[in-house]
Scaffold this motif. Structure first.
Motif, PDB file in Angstrom:
ATOM      1  N   ILE A 149      -0.701  12.020 -20.842  1.00  0.00           N
ATOM      2  CA  ILE A 149      -0.797  12.449 -19.444  1.00  0.00           C
ATOM      3  C   ILE A 149      -1.996  11.773 -18.784  1.00  0.00           C
ATOM      4  O   ILE A 149      -3.141  11.989 -19.197  1.00  0.00           O
ATOM      5  N   ASP A 150      -1.725  10.957 -17.782  1.00  0.00           N
ATOM      6  CA  ASP A 150      -2.808  10.299 -17.032  1.00  0.00           C
ATOM      7  C   ASP A 150      -3.267  11.236 -15.919  1.00  0.00           C
ATOM      8  O   ASP A 150      -2.509  11.532 -14.996  1.00  0.00           O
ATOM      9  N   CYS A 151      -4.512  11.725 -16.024  1.00  0.00           N
ATOM     10  CA  CYS A 151      -5.015  12.717 -15.066  1.00  0.00           C
ATOM     11  C   CYS A 151      -5.764  12.064 -13.907  1.00  0.00           C
ATOM     12  O   CYS A 151      -6.363  11.010 -14.063  1.00  0.00           O
ATOM     13  N   LYS A 176      -9.272   5.502 -17.297  1.00  0.00           N
ATOM     14  CA  LYS A 176      -8.245   6.459 -17.716  1.00  0.00           C
ATOM     15  C   LYS A 176      -6.851   5.823 -17.697  1.00  0.00           C
ATOM     16  O   LYS A 176      -6.122   5.866 -18.683  1.00  0.00           O
ATOM     17  N   THR A 177      -6.513   5.247 -16.552  1.00  0.00           N
ATOM     18  CA  THR A 177      -5.160   4.720 -16.404  1.00  0.00           C
ATOM     19  C   THR A 177      -4.923   3.528 -17.331  1.00  0.00           C
ATOM     20  O   THR A 177      -3.871   3.427 -17.977  1.00  0.00           O
ATOM     21  N   THR A 178      -5.913   2.662 -17.424  1.00  0.00           N
ATOM     22  CA  THR A 178      -5.803   1.504 -18.327  1.00  0.00           C
ATOM     23  C   THR A 178      -5.597   1.984 -19.761  1.00  0.00           C
ATOM     24  O   THR A 178      -4.762   1.433 -20.493  1.00  0.00           O
ATOM     25  N   LEU A 235      -0.004  11.981 -13.580  1.00  0.00           N
ATOM     26  CA  LEU A 235      -0.382  13.157 -12.767  1.00  0.00           C
ATOM     27  C   LEU A 235      -1.313  12.783 -11.629  1.00  0.00           C
ATOM     28  O   LEU A 235      -1.915  13.652 -11.013  1.00  0.00           O
ATOM     29  N   ASP A 236      -1.459  11.492 -11.365  1.00  0.00           N
ATOM     30  CA  ASP A 236      -2.348  11.047 -10.294  1.00  0.00           C
ATOM     31  C   ASP A 236      -1.506  10.560  -9.110  1.00  0.00           C
ATOM     32  O   ASP A 236      -0.695   9.649  -9.275  1.00  0.00           O
ATOM     33  N   PRO A 237      -1.686  11.191  -7.920  1.00  0.00           N
ATOM     34  CA  PRO A 237      -0.898  10.796  -6.752  1.00  0.00           C
ATOM     35  C   PRO A 237      -1.034   9.306  -6.400  1.00  0.00           C
ATOM     36  O   PRO A 237      -0.197   8.763  -5.673  1.00  0.00           O
ATOM     37  N   GLY A 263      -0.501   6.994  -8.394  1.00  0.00           N
ATOM     38  CA  GLY A 263       0.641   6.350  -9.055  1.00  0.00           C
ATOM     39  C   GLY A 263       0.317   5.048  -9.767  1.00  0.00           C
ATOM     40  O   GLY A 263       1.208   4.229 -10.004  1.00  0.00           O
ATOM     41  N   ASN A 264      -0.932   4.855 -10.142  1.00  0.00           N
ATOM     42  CA  ASN A 264      -1.294   3.581 -10.800  1.00  0.00           C
ATOM     43  C   ASN A 264      -0.660   3.427 -12.180  1.00  0.00           C
ATOM     44  O   ASN A 264      -0.263   2.322 -12.562  1.00  0.00           O
ATOM     45  N   ALA A 265      -0.570   4.510 -12.916  1.00  0.00           N
ATOM     46  CA  ALA A 265       0.045   4.424 -14.256  1.00  0.00           C
ATOM     47  C   ALA A 265       1.539   4.137 -14.124  1.00  0.00           C
ATOM     48  O   ALA A 265       2.133   3.452 -14.963  1.00  0.00           O
TER      49      ALA A 265
HETATM   50 MG    MG Z   1      -6.454   6.257 -12.771  1.00  0.00          MG
END
Ligand code: MG
Ligand code: ADP
Length: 256
Positions: free
Chosen positions: A124-126, A16-18, A39-41, A43-45
């Motif tokens: 939006i990165d979930c 997802k993040t990639t 939107l992911d705690p 914070g990778n994105a």
């Molecule tokens: Mg991710």
């Protein structure tokens, strides 16, 4: 008007993040104005877009709790060419804090309405769950981009996601639909992956994007430099695939 897409899949580690950071960078490269919302705690994105999550003065957390606007909280990543509404561990608390508030699932949607003319795309990165955070993403979006690996259990996981999207469509956001399935980390030498890929196409038809993202080590290395692969090594096969995907998405917009 900005096109707002969630990149979602209830499974973790599926890309997802990639996909979010590289699609954002690919879209920026072809001249689109992009806002990435993390939107992911974890914070990778955020980190993967060259923004240090530990140094955020304002984040998506403040936006969800209505103590800041997106104009105030988003940061332009010079290196990546797109805006980032960042996240860090503080966001995990929002889950609890939102519970008692009104319109708790519509907070992101309301915040995005204000910046509708400033961007062509909002991605939006979930997080890998159906939490209040993901729900905020799904309520704000026009559609969902689903990255998936062509493995046996991938199809099973998809059923849950499709049901969730149907429920949100029926009860909370009539705009919501699946924009497409993106095959990621693809290795054409593996027969099973080819088979699952064919199954996907026969089942979902043109909801499967034409572009396929190969397994490519440069995409995996890029985050440790705080960059999307598309920026870190534009010549890598995976990076080129994401730029192609960005072009395919832009072409599809009129048909959505
Ligand atoms: Mg991710
Ligand atoms: P998610 O956000 O769904 O948890 P990530 O995007 O963080 O998934 O990807 C999980 C792992 O797989 C990461 O280590 C990432 O670098 C790696 N990865 C993702 N896409 C690719 C790819 N196309 N080729 C090689 N590695 C990849």
């Amino acid at each position: 008007m900005a096109k707002i897409f969630c990149v979602a899949n209830q499974k973790g580690g599926v890309g997802k993040t990639t996909s979010t950071v590289n699609l954002a960078a690919g879209l920026a490269k072809v001249g689109q104005r992009v806002l990435l919302v993390d939107l992911d705690p974890q914070g990778n994105a955020t980190m993967g877009s060259g923004v240090d999550k530990r140094q955020l003065e304002l984040s998506v957390y403040d936006v969800l709790l209505e103590s800041a606007s997106i104009h105030e909280a988003a940061i332009f990543s010079e290196k990546c060419g797109y805006h980032v509404l960042g996240a860090n561990r503080e966001l995990a608390g929002a889950e609890v804090e939102l519970v008692d508030l009104e319109r708790r699932d519509q907070r992101l949607k309301a915040a995005l309405e204000v910046v509708d003319n400033d961007f062509d795309f909002v991605l939006i990165d979930c997080p890998p769950s159906l939490s209040m955070l993901t729900l905020n993403g799904l309520c704000a979006a026009h559609g969902v981009i689903v990255p998936m690996q062509c493995e046996y259990f991938a199809l099973e996981g998809l059923t849950d996601l499709v049901n969730t999207i149907k429920q949100v469509h029926a009860n909370l956001n009539p705009d919501l639909k699946i924009i497409g399935l993106l095959r990621v980390m693809f290795d054409p030498r593996i027969t099973l992956q080819q088979q699952v890929s064919e199954q996907l196409k026969s089942h979902f038809g043109d909801k499967v994007f034409n572009t396929v993202i190969p397994r490519n080590v440069r995409l995996a290395e890029a985050p440790s430099y705080g960059l999307p692969g598309v920026v870190f090594d534009p010549s890598a096969k995976g990076s080129q695939a994401f730029v192609e995907f960005a072009k395919e998405l832009v072409q599809r917009i009129p048909t959505l």
